[in-house]
Design a protein around this motif. Structure first.
Motif, PDB file in Angstrom:
ATOM      1  N   ARG A  28       0.806  -1.218   0.000  1.00 41.76           N
ATOM      2  CA  ARG A  28       0.000   0.000   0.000  1.00 41.76           C
ATOM      3  C   ARG A  28       0.836   1.263   0.000  1.00 41.76           C
ATOM      4  NH1 ARG A  28      -4.607  -0.844   4.486  1.00 41.76           N
ATOM      5  NH2 ARG A  28      -5.226   1.220   3.783  1.00 41.76           N
ATOM      6  N   ILE A  29       2.147   1.139   0.205  1.00 39.43           N
ATOM      7  CA  ILE A  29       2.989   2.334   0.228  1.00 39.43           C
ATOM      8  C   ILE A  29       3.756   2.425  -1.087  1.00 39.43           C
ATOM      9  CG2 ILE A  29       4.703   3.622   1.557  1.00 39.43           C
ATOM     10  CD1 ILE A  29       2.274   2.841   3.188  1.00 39.43           C
ATOM     11  N   PHE A  86       6.499   7.788   2.824  1.00 39.74           N
ATOM     12  CA  PHE A  86       6.514   7.304   4.206  1.00 39.74           C
ATOM     13  C   PHE A  86       5.170   7.603   4.862  1.00 39.74           C
ATOM     14  CE2 PHE A  86       8.037  11.663   4.462  1.00 39.74           C
ATOM     15  CZ  PHE A  86       7.309  12.174   5.512  1.00 39.74           C
ATOM     16  N   LEU A  87       4.853   6.855   5.912  1.00 38.67           N
ATOM     17  CA  LEU A  87       3.546   6.986   6.553  1.00 38.67           C
ATOM     18  C   LEU A  87       3.491   8.190   7.470  1.00 38.67           C
ATOM     19  CD1 LEU A  87       2.432   3.410   7.574  1.00 38.67           C
ATOM     20  CD2 LEU A  87       1.510   4.895   5.803  1.00 38.67           C
ATOM     21  N   LEU A 124      -9.995   6.108   1.594  1.00 40.67           N
ATOM     22  CA  LEU A 124      -8.893   6.236   0.635  1.00 40.67           C
ATOM     23  C   LEU A 124      -7.548   6.310   1.340  1.00 40.67           C
ATOM     24  CD1 LEU A 124     -10.294   9.050  -1.707  1.00 40.67           C
ATOM     25  CD2 LEU A 124     -10.071   6.622  -2.280  1.00 40.67           C
ATOM     26  N   ASP A 125      -6.517   5.819   0.676  1.00 37.51           N
ATOM     27  CA  ASP A 125      -5.134   6.086   1.073  1.00 37.51           C
ATOM     28  C   ASP A 125      -4.681   7.324   0.292  1.00 37.51           C
ATOM     29  OD1 ASP A 125      -5.301   3.769   2.518  1.00 37.51           O
ATOM     30  OD2 ASP A 125      -3.976   2.601   1.207  1.00 37.51           O
ATOM     31  N   LEU A 126      -4.166   8.309   1.017  1.00 33.28           N
ATOM     32  CA  LEU A 126      -3.715   9.550   0.373  1.00 33.28           C
ATOM     33  C   LEU A 126      -2.205   9.522   0.194  1.00 33.28           C
ATOM     34  CD1 LEU A 126      -5.706  12.207   2.447  1.00 33.28           C
ATOM     35  CD2 LEU A 126      -6.461  10.890   0.440  1.00 33.28           C
ATOM     36  N   LYS A 186       5.877  13.359  -0.200  1.00 42.19           N
ATOM     37  CA  LYS A 186       6.314  12.051   0.301  1.00 42.19           C
ATOM     38  C   LYS A 186       5.584  11.501   1.512  1.00 42.19           C
ATOM     39  CE  LYS A 186      10.470  11.742  -2.287  1.00 42.19           C
ATOM     40  NZ  LYS A 186      11.791  11.180  -2.442  1.00 42.19           N
ATOM     41  N   TRP A 187       4.610  12.240   2.067  1.00 38.25           N
ATOM     42  CA  TRP A 187       3.837  11.600   3.125  1.00 38.25           C
ATOM     43  C   TRP A 187       2.638  10.880   2.522  1.00 38.25           C
ATOM     44  CZ3 TRP A 187      -1.191  13.350   3.533  1.00 38.25           C
ATOM     45  CH2 TRP A 187      -1.455  14.648   3.089  1.00 38.25           C
ATOM     46  N   SER A 188       2.299   9.743   3.165  1.00 46.61           N
ATOM     47  CA  SER A 188       1.087   9.008   2.815  1.00 46.61           C
ATOM     48  C   SER A 188       0.282   8.824   4.081  1.00 46.61           C
ATOM     49  CB  SER A 188       1.419   7.625   2.237  1.00 46.61           C
ATOM     50  OG  SER A 188       2.045   7.752   0.981  1.00 46.61           O
ATOM     51  N   LYS A 189      -1.031   8.869   3.946  1.00 44.09           N
ATOM     52  CA  LYS A 189      -1.918   8.673   5.089  1.00 44.09           C
ATOM     53  C   LYS A 189      -2.955   7.641   4.677  1.00 44.09           C
ATOM     54  CE  LYS A 189      -4.678  11.438   8.335  1.00 44.09           C
ATOM     55  NZ  LYS A 189      -4.134  10.829   9.545  1.00 44.09           N
ATOM     56  N   LEU A 190      -3.027   6.550   5.443  1.00 40.39           N
ATOM     57  CA  LEU A 190      -3.888   5.430   5.050  1.00 40.39           C
ATOM     58  C   LEU A 190      -5.263   5.520   5.712  1.00 40.39           C
ATOM     59  CD1 LEU A 190      -1.331   2.455   5.260  1.00 40.39           C
ATOM     60  CD2 LEU A 190      -1.703   4.107   3.421  1.00 40.39           C
TER      61      LEU A 190
END
Ligand SMILES: Nc1nc2c(c(=O)[nH]1)N[C@H]1C(S)=C(S)[C@@H](COP(=O)(O)O)O[C@H]1N2
Ligand SMILES: [Mo]
Length: 206
Positions: A14-15, A20-21, A70-72, A77-81
Motif C-alpha cells: 500500500r505504500i 513514508f507513513l 482512501l489512502d492519500l 512524500k507523506w502518505s496517510k492510510l
C-alpha cells in the motif's frame, strides 16, 4: 494517451515507492484560505457536457452522497492510510443525468477559488477513487482542507484497475468542473509537477 493495461504499474503493498507513513494530516497549498459564503457560493459544470449546470450550496448539499475510504499520497512524500471521506461521486451525477459528457470530452479541469486549477483525464474523475468531498472523518471539511468542497483523489487498496495519482490532483475550495477535448496543465503542472502524476511510477516532476 491513457496507458494500456499492460503498461499499468504493478502495485505491491500500500505504500508507493518513495513514500513514508504519516499519522498527521499536513496542510499544503499555494496562497490563502478563501472565505465561504453559502448564500453566494455556486458549483458550475461546463464545457464539453450535454447540459451545463450551476448549483447553489443548498442544491449541492441535497445531492446523493457517497462515503469512501482512501489512502492519500502526497508528492512531498507523506502518505496517510484509511482516511474516510464523504461527498458526491461524479459517477452518481452521470447516472442521474446531471453531468453527461459529450463524445469530445477527454479531460476535466477542476477550477478552484483564486483561479487554481488541476487537470485529470476524464476516466479518472469518473472512477471510484475520485470524490467531490464535503466531509472528512465524519465532520464537514475544515477551511484549511478545502471547505466547503474539494476534489479528492486517493487509492483504494486492492483496486488494481484504478489509476492512482498524487493528492495535488484534487483541488481544494472547488467551484467547478470544465470538461474539455484537449488537456490543459493545471497550477502545479505548470509549476513543474508531472502531468500524469502516477504514484506507482513516481511521476513527481516533469
Ligand atoms: N485550491 C488548491 N487546491 C490544492 C492545492 C492548492 O495549492 N490550491 N494544493 C494541492 C496540493 S499540492 C496538495 S498536496 C493537496 C493538499 O491537501 P491538504 O492540504 O488537505 O493536505 O491539496 C491540493 N489542492
Ligand atoms: Mo502537494
Amino acid at each position: 494517451m491513457k496507458p494500456s493495461t499492460e503498461e499499468r504499474p504493478i502495485k505491491s503493498g500500500r505504500i508507493p515507492p518513495g513514500q513514508f507513513l504519516s499519522k498527521r494530516f499536513p496542510v499544503l497549498q499555494y496562497g490563502h484560505i478563501p472565505p465561504f459564503d453559502p448564500e453566494t457560493w455556486t458549483f458550475r459544470v461546463w464545457g464539453e457536457v450535454e447540459n451545463p449546470l450551476t448549483l447553489t450550496w443548498q442544491e449541492f448539499s441535497q445531492l446523493p452522497r457517497t462515503t469512501l475510504t482512501l489512502d492519500l499520497h502526497c508528492v512531498t512524500k507523506w502518505s496517510k492510510l484509511d482516511t474516510v471521506w464523504e461527498g458526491v461521486s461524479l459517477k452518481t451525477l452521470r447516472e442521474l443525468g446531471l453531468v453527461v459528457p459529450t463524445a469530445d470530452a477527454h479531460y476535466v479541469i477542476q477550477h478552484a477559488e483564486y483561479g487554481f486549477t488541476a487537470n485529470l483525464p476524464i476516466e479518472v474523475v469518473f472512477a471510484d477513487n475520485f470524490l467531490l468531498a464535503t466531509h472528512y472523518d465524519g465532520k464537514p471539511l475544515t477551511p484549511e482542507h478545502g471547505a466547503p468542497l474539494r476534489g479528492l483523489v486517493g487509492s483504494i487498496p486492492g483496486r488494481d484497475d484504478l489509476k492512482d495519482v498524487y493528492l495535488w490532483k484534487g483541488a481544494k475550495w472547488l467551484r467547478g468542473l470544465e470538461f474539455v477535448a484537449q488537456d490543459r496543465p493545471g497550477f502545479w503542472e505548470r509549476a513543474g509537477y508531472h502531468n500524469d502524476a502516477d504514484i506507482w511510477l513516481e511521476e513527481r516532476t516533469a
